[in-house]
Motif scaffolding. Structure first.
Motif, PDB file in Angstrom:
ATOM      1  N   PHE A   6      61.826  26.487  49.708  1.00 27.11           N
ATOM      2  CA  PHE A   6      61.660  27.106  48.396  1.00 27.11           C
ATOM      3  C   PHE A   6      61.326  28.569  48.610  1.00 27.11           C
ATOM      4  O   PHE A   6      60.964  28.997  49.704  1.00 27.11           O
ATOM      5  N   LYS A   7      61.469  29.336  47.540  1.00 24.33           N
ATOM      6  CA  LYS A   7      61.132  30.753  47.643  1.00 24.33           C
ATOM      7  C   LYS A   7      60.067  31.111  46.620  1.00 24.33           C
ATOM      8  O   LYS A   7      59.933  30.476  45.579  1.00 24.33           O
ATOM      9  N   MET A   8      59.298  32.135  46.976  1.00 25.03           N
ATOM     10  CA  MET A   8      58.235  32.649  46.122  1.00 25.03           C
ATOM     11  C   MET A   8      58.312  34.171  46.195  1.00 25.03           C
ATOM     12  O   MET A   8      59.115  34.717  46.938  1.00 25.03           O
ATOM     13  N   LYS A   9      57.480  34.856  45.464  1.00 18.88           N
ATOM     14  CA  LYS A   9      57.518  36.316  45.410  1.00 18.88           C
ATOM     15  C   LYS A   9      56.137  36.891  45.720  1.00 18.88           C
ATOM     16  O   LYS A   9      55.157  36.537  45.077  1.00 18.88           O
ATOM     17  N   LEU A  10      56.095  37.784  46.704  1.00 19.48           N
ATOM     18  CA  LEU A  10      54.874  38.477  47.081  1.00 19.48           C
ATOM     19  C   LEU A  10      54.816  39.799  46.339  1.00 19.48           C
ATOM     20  O   LEU A  10      55.834  40.483  46.177  1.00 19.48           O
ATOM     21  N   ASN A  11      53.640  40.179  45.866  1.00 17.15           N
ATOM     22  CA  ASN A  11      53.493  41.488  45.225  1.00 17.15           C
ATOM     23  C   ASN A  11      53.674  42.588  46.274  1.00 17.15           C
ATOM     24  O   ASN A  11      53.295  42.421  47.433  1.00 17.15           O
ATOM     25  N   GLU A  12      54.239  43.698  45.840  1.00 16.41           N
ATOM     26  CA  GLU A  12      54.465  44.842  46.737  1.00 16.41           C
ATOM     27  C   GLU A  12      53.179  45.238  47.445  1.00 16.41           C
ATOM     28  O   GLU A  12      52.106  45.289  46.826  1.00 16.41           O
ATOM     29  N   GLY A  13      53.293  45.532  48.728  1.00 14.80           N
ATOM     30  CA  GLY A  13      52.169  46.040  49.494  1.00 14.80           C
ATOM     31  C   GLY A  13      51.130  45.003  49.891  1.00 14.80           C
ATOM     32  O   GLY A  13      50.062  45.367  50.384  1.00 14.80           O
ATOM     33  N   GLU A  14      51.421  43.725  49.717  1.00 14.18           N
ATOM     34  CA  GLU A  14      50.424  42.684  49.987  1.00 14.18           C
ATOM     35  C   GLU A  14      50.717  41.863  51.241  1.00 14.18           C
ATOM     36  O   GLU A  14      50.094  40.823  51.472  1.00 14.18           O
ATOM     37  N   LYS A  15      51.634  42.334  52.086  1.00 14.17           N
ATOM     38  CA  LYS A  15      51.989  41.585  53.291  1.00 14.17           C
ATOM     39  C   LYS A  15      50.771  41.327  54.170  1.00 14.17           C
ATOM     40  O   LYS A  15      50.545  40.200  54.616  1.00 14.17           O
ATOM     41  N   ALA A  16      49.978  42.343  54.459  1.00 14.51           N
ATOM     42  CA  ALA A  16      48.826  42.189  55.348  1.00 14.51           C
ATOM     43  C   ALA A  16      47.826  41.181  54.783  1.00 14.51           C
ATOM     44  O   ALA A  16      47.318  40.322  55.513  1.00 14.51           O
ATOM     45  N   ALA A  17      47.548  41.269  53.490  1.00 12.49           N
ATOM     46  CA  ALA A  17      46.603  40.336  52.869  1.00 12.49           C
ATOM     47  C   ALA A  17      47.141  38.904  52.921  1.00 12.49           C
ATOM     48  O   ALA A  17      46.398  37.961  53.203  1.00 12.49           O
ATOM     49  N   TYR A  18      48.424  38.737  52.653  1.00 16.54           N
ATOM     50  CA  TYR A  18      49.038  37.416  52.673  1.00 16.54           C
ATOM     51  C   TYR A  18      48.938  36.800  54.068  1.00 16.54           C
ATOM     52  O   TYR A  18      48.541  35.643  54.228  1.00 16.54           O
ATOM     53  N   LYS A  19      49.296  37.597  55.083  1.00 18.06           N
ATOM     54  CA  LYS A  19      49.223  37.107  56.462  1.00 18.06           C
ATOM     55  C   LYS A  19      47.786  36.757  56.839  1.00 18.06           C
ATOM     56  O   LYS A  19      47.535  35.715  57.448  1.00 18.06           O
ATOM     57  N   GLU A  20      46.840  37.623  56.517  1.00 16.05           N
ATOM     58  CA  GLU A  20      45.444  37.393  56.866  1.00 16.05           C
ATOM     59  C   GLU A  20      44.918  36.114  56.223  1.00 16.05           C
ATOM     60  O   GLU A  20      44.247  35.303  56.876  1.00 16.05           O
ATOM     61  N   ARG A  21      45.213  35.907  54.957  1.00 23.85           N
ATOM     62  CA  ARG A  21      44.725  34.701  54.269  1.00 23.85           C
ATOM     63  C   ARG A  21      45.322  33.439  54.892  1.00 23.85           C
ATOM     64  O   ARG A  21      44.636  32.423  55.031  1.00 23.85           O
ATOM     65  N   HIS A  22      46.583  33.497  55.272  1.00 23.65           N
ATOM     66  CA  HIS A  22      47.208  32.321  55.881  1.00 23.65           C
ATOM     67  C   HIS A  22      46.766  32.128  57.331  1.00 23.65           C
ATOM     68  O   HIS A  22      46.726  30.996  57.815  1.00 23.65           O
ATOM     69  N   ASN A  23      46.431  33.201  58.021  1.00 19.09           N
ATOM     70  CA  ASN A  23      45.898  33.064  59.379  1.00 19.09           C
ATOM     71  C   ASN A  23      44.540  32.382  59.368  1.00 19.09           C
ATOM     72  O   ASN A  23      44.115  31.832  60.381  1.00 19.09           O
ATOM     73  N   GLN A  24      43.867  32.421  58.240  1.00 20.68           N
ATOM     74  CA  GLN A  24      42.567  31.778  58.090  1.00 20.68           C
ATOM     75  C   GLN A  24      42.654  30.605  57.102  1.00 20.68           C
ATOM     76  O   GLN A  24      41.718  30.357  56.332  1.00 20.68           O
ATOM     77  N   LEU A  25      43.785  29.916  57.125  1.00 23.01           N
ATOM     78  CA  LEU A  25      44.002  28.783  56.216  1.00 23.01           C
ATOM     79  C   LEU A  25      42.809  27.825  56.274  1.00 23.01           C
ATOM     80  O   LEU A  25      42.342  27.471  57.356  1.00 23.01           O
TER      81      LEU A  25
END
Length: 104
Positions: A6-25
């Protein structure tokens, strides 16, 4: 074993935050997914469009998308709502994708 995408949409400029939150799942979320048959879960980012592409291997008929009533999942959605496109209940806008090719 079924493969879901499936696909979802990340807000612009939020790559680092997204990765960090998932690295600390959260361990309880990881366990919930495993307990519900999700054995593999990958998310890829197309930086040109901010589109997230998710892939899961799931035993049984469900996947992470079928856990909408679970309190852990709802809490995760609330945690992620500020950095991605969401529905009114904070669930990510998620569009199922059809598999058109598979090479085992």
């Amino acid at each position: 074993m079924q493969r879901l995408a499936f696909k979802m949409k990340l807000n612009e400029g939020e790559k680092a935050a997204y990765k960090e939150r998932h690295n600390q799942l959260w361990p309880e979320l990881r366990q919930l997914l495993k307990d519900n048959g999700v054995s593999e879960y990958s998310i890829f980012l197309d930086e040109e469009t901010s589109t997230l592409f998710a892939f899961q291997k799931v035993s049984g008929q469900g996947g992470s998308q079928d856990l909408a009533n679970n309190e852990i999942v709802k809490k995760w959605w609330d945690f992620m709502a500020d950095i991605m496109e969401t529905n009114p209940d904070n669930s990510p806008v998620s569009i199922p994708l059809e598999e058109v090719f598979y090479m085992p």
